[in-house]
Structures are given as C-alpha cells and as structure tokens.
Design an enzyme around this catalytic site. Structure first.
Site, PDB file in Angstrom:
ATOM      1  N   GLU A  21      -0.451 -31.289   2.229  1.00  0.00           N
ATOM      2  CA  GLU A  21       0.620 -30.544   2.687  1.00  0.00           C
ATOM      3  C   GLU A  21       0.505 -29.963   4.154  1.00  0.00           C
ATOM      4  O   GLU A  21       1.378 -29.825   4.916  1.00  0.00           O
ATOM      5  CB  GLU A  21       0.758 -28.875   1.864  1.00  0.00           C
ATOM      6  N   TYR A  53      20.907 -10.984  14.498  1.00  0.00           N
ATOM      7  CA  TYR A  53      20.285 -11.702  13.589  1.00  0.00           C
ATOM      8  C   TYR A  53      19.970 -13.165  14.126  1.00  0.00           C
ATOM      9  O   TYR A  53      19.158 -13.987  13.652  1.00  0.00           O
ATOM     10  CB  TYR A  53      21.178 -12.079  12.357  1.00  0.00           C
ATOM     11  N   LYS A 100       9.824 -22.872  -1.224  1.00  0.00           N
ATOM     12  CA  LYS A 100       9.085 -24.106  -1.118  1.00  0.00           C
ATOM     13  C   LYS A 100       9.853 -25.215  -2.060  1.00  0.00           C
ATOM     14  O   LYS A 100       9.609 -25.285  -3.256  1.00  0.00           O
ATOM     15  CB  LYS A 100       7.783 -24.033  -1.576  1.00  0.00           C
TER      16      LYS A 100
END
Length: 122
Positions: A21, A53, A100
């Site tokens: 990862e 934002y 994820k």
C-alpha cells in the site's frame, strides 16, 4: 446549525499497514461536513462570511496526498485537525468520512471507511 458538505473528493495516497500500500498507493475518497453559521453569508452574498470549499478541498488533498500513514483513522484525524485549525473562526465542528475503496482484503465488499466527528456538530 448550518452545514457545508464537500462530497466524494477523490485523491491518490500511500496510506496503509501493508508495504504494498505504501509502495503502490491507492485511491481514497473523502466526504467532509463543516458545522458553520451561514446566516450572514446567505444574507450578504459575501464569500468572506463563509468557508471557501475550494480551500477545504485543497487542505484535504494536501493531507491525503501527503505523508503516508498506516491507518486511515490517522488520515481522517489529520484532516479534521487541519480544517479546525485553518478555519477556527468559522467552523464549529467537522465530520470526516474517509473511504478506502480498494483495500487489500480478500472478499466481496464495496469499501471500508472511517467516520469521525470533532468539535461541536449538532
């Protein structure tokens, strides 16, 4: 309480407990909600009276694409900390959902995620 939601931001980072990862990296998605008072912004149409934002997006990107962490819990916590620090005058609370989509887990599932809330978020 009013809220600003920045939804389904997508970034590429190198977070994870497994070596693959941190070498190969992977996609992460984030949803961030800010507890703010939007009354003045709504009445005045003045950007200075709200939270930009686009800046929230940039902060999230900097964290997710930044220093690798073992846990997405840590990444989510860092996002919350940075937002609360950067916008201390406006933001009363923040909720971060960090997703994820493709963790290296055998099986069929859509994703894994953490959902944290910091500050006053009522």
């Amino acid at each position: 309480m009013d809220y600003i939601h920045v939804n389904e931001m997508e970034f590429y980072g190198y977070h994870g407990a497994l070596k693959e990862e941190t070498v190969l990296g992977q996609r992460f998605r984030a949803n961030v909600s800010l507890a703010v008072d939007l009354a003045d912004a709504g009445k005045t149409d003045d950007l200075a009276k709200t939270v930009n934002y686009a800046e929230v997006f940039d902060l999230c990107r900097d964290v997710v694409e930044g220093e690798p962490r073992k846990l997405i819990e840590t990444v989510a916590e860092n996002i919350a900390d940075v937002i609360l620090s950067q916008f201390a005058a406006q933001v009363r609370g923040v909720r971060v959902v960090l997703i994820k989509p493709d963790p290296p887990i055998r099986g069929h599932y859509a994703s894994v995620s953490v959902d944290i809330t910091r500050g006053q978020f009522v």
